[in-house]
Design an enzyme around this catalytic site. Structure first.
Site, short mmCIF file in Angstrom:
data_model
loop_
_atom_site.label_atom_id
_atom_site.label_comp_id
_atom_site.label_asym_id
_atom_site.label_seq_id
_atom_site.Cartn_x
_atom_site.Cartn_y
_atom_site.Cartn_z
N HIS A 306 0.85 -1.18 0.00
CA HIS A 306 0.00 0.00 0.00
C HIS A 306 0.88 1.23 0.00
O HIS A 306 1.93 1.22 0.64
CB HIS A 306 -0.91 0.01 1.24
CG HIS A 306 -2.07 0.92 1.09
ND1 HIS A 306 -2.00 2.26 1.36
CD2 HIS A 306 -3.34 0.68 0.68
CE1 HIS A 306 -3.17 2.80 1.11
NE2 HIS A 306 -4.01 1.89 0.70
N ASP A 363 -7.98 -5.35 0.10
CA ASP A 363 -8.49 -6.22 -0.96
C ASP A 363 -8.16 -7.68 -0.76
O ASP A 363 -8.72 -8.54 -1.43
CB ASP A 363 -7.93 -5.76 -2.31
CG ASP A 363 -8.46 -4.40 -2.68
OD1 ASP A 363 -9.66 -4.21 -2.54
OD2 ASP A 363 -7.67 -3.54 -3.10
#
Ligand code: ACO
Length: 428
Positions: A306, A363
């Protein structure tokens, strides 16, 4: 503590003010740099650029903290609903019961699509990607509510936000129905937001689908966890479009397009495809991880890494527990969950991922939950968009409400050819 920033350029010293956020985040305000020095700053991918100040969401990527309007995501996940969280994100505080009831009433009032809007769906081929349908239909909706294009007061803003949040749910379910060749179902005015979506997705003319409380709760959770995430790719896109004073619908339709990509919202689809590939090919998880590390392909461990979180994404922790619980409750045995657990274990113990601070992101587990609910993979990113709408609307509102708002217009450093002369066709 006061901070100063002095920049030495071409033998001259320039002082720039600093800005401190309420959580002590620091920035140097370089907005006068070019006027004073002729230089701009260059930050490809914006990893180090604050594009705005915002009072909506706070993230501390090193500590794994996420708060909407100051409230930790863990508390909202435990106690709130998506509709209440949406109100919080857009209006900045938890609603009173009367405010929540009023907003829920508006959602019900605007849940239907105009009948001729339903005909738009016939214009798409049956295998059209639901993200393409969603972005097109959001703009189409605005044509039926022209008074929502120009928002001058709080009353119209609330009405526009409710229309968008409510209608997107109806459009999302309708795009799914179209893709499987089933008739579109009407929303049910007695149902809450999530139950209503599940009803429109899975009811068929001869069998009403009644969602269990566990499934409705899991959907609430999924949507709450996606409601906002400060200046990510799609939200920055919404702000960029909003800065030109484009209306809320156009700005959010642009957000849908930005979310579509596999490095952003499309990652939840890519995760399932990756896990499915490993299952079907029989490849060992460790072998797949080694292939990713070799970097001779564009292969990445989807659902890992991320831009902001350099520690666990707090949303993935919540979703992992929820996925475990939900699969047990529904007595679903998903082999992909086992592969996901093995992959998490392999990556978290591997120096490649440790050194680069690559942890599972939101996710990684969201697809497992959506699968267990019966949501098809090509709808996953649409589900993300439904969840992210309150954040997009809140960011649009911040720009709209700010009298000092300017059009977003980054600069560039030109690296193309210097002056060239036009060459006539017969001399090229
Ligand atoms: N698998 C393997 N290696 C990775 C991964 C990954 N998932 N993510 C980053 N890396 C490596 C890069 O190859 C790079 O290695 P290097 O230093 O040897 O060159 C290093 O880690 C840094 O990567 P960047 O691409 O610079 O990180 P960036 O912050 O630009 O990208 C992103 C963040 C896009 C999320 C990236 O981690 C990624 O592609 N992840 C997979 C896709 C994904 O899950 N996206 C969802 C994000 S969450 C969301 O949008 C809701």
């Amino acid at each position: 503590m006061s901070h100063t920033c002095r920049i030495e350029l071409d033998g001259q010293s320039h002082e720039f003010p600093t800005v401190e956020g309420t959580e002590n985040e620091l920035a140097v305000d370089i907005s006068t740099l070019r006027d004073r020095t002729g230089y701009i700053t260059l930050d490809d991918g914006y990893g180090n650029t604050g594009s705005c100040t915002s009072a909506i969401t706070y993230i501390d990527g090193d500590k794994g903290i996420l708060r909407y309007r100051g409230i930790p995501i863990e508390q909202l996940a435990e106690h709130s609903t998506f509709v209440e969280t949406a109100w919080l994100v857009i209006w900045g505080r938890l609603p009173t019961q009367a405010e929540l009831d009023h907003f829920s009433h508006l959602l019900t009032q605007h849940e239907m699509m105009h009948e001729s809007l339903r005909n738009h769906f016939q214009g798409f081929p049956p295998n059209a990607n639901p993200m393409a349908i969603l972005s097109a239909m959001i703009n189409a909706v605005s044509c039926y509510d022209p008074e929502m294009m120009q928002i001058e007061d709080e009353f119209t803003l609330e009405s526009a936000a409710a229309r968008l949040i409510s209608k997107v749910r109806t459009i999302a379910a309708a795009s799914y129905k179209m893709s499987v060749g089933q008739p579109m179902d009407y929303p049910h005015p007695e149902y809450h937001y999530c139950e209503n979506f599940l009803h429109m997705m899975f009811s068929i003319p001869y069998r009403e689908y009644v969602p269990t409380p566990e499934v409705a709760r899991a959907l609430n959770l999924f949507l709450i966890l996606h409601a906002d995430h400060e200046q990510n790719c799609s939200t920055s896109t919404v702000r960029m479009v909003a800065s030109s004073q484009a209306n809320m619908f156009a700005s959010c339709a642009a957000g849908v397009c930005a979310l579509w990509g596999p490095l952003h919202g499309g990652a939840n689809v890519a995760v399932i495809e990756m896990l499915e590939f490993i299952r079907q090919s029989g490849m060992k998880v460790s072998e797949y991880v080694e292939r990713v590390k070799m970097k001779d392909t564009k292969l990445r461990l989807m659902g890992f890494g991320h831009r902001v979180y350099k520690n666990f994404d707090p949303r993935s922790k919540i979703l992992k527990v929820a996925a475990d619980k939900m699969l047990a409750k529904l007595s679903v045995n998903d082999p992909l969950l086992d592969i996901a657990l093995q992959m998490e274990d392999a990556a978290l113990n591997d120096p490649y991922f440790i050194e680069r601070k690559l942890y599972p992101n939101v996710d990684f587990y969201s697809g497992i939950i959506l699968r267990a609910m019966g949501i098809p993979v090509n709808m996953f990113t649409v589900m993300f968009a439904m969840g992210r709408l309150p954040g997009w609307i809140a960011n649009w509102k911040e720009i709209h409400d700010n009298p000092k708002s300017r059009i977003y217009r980054p600069r560039q450093i030109y690296t193309g050819r210097t002056l060239q002369n036009y060459v006539p066709m017969d001399q090229r």
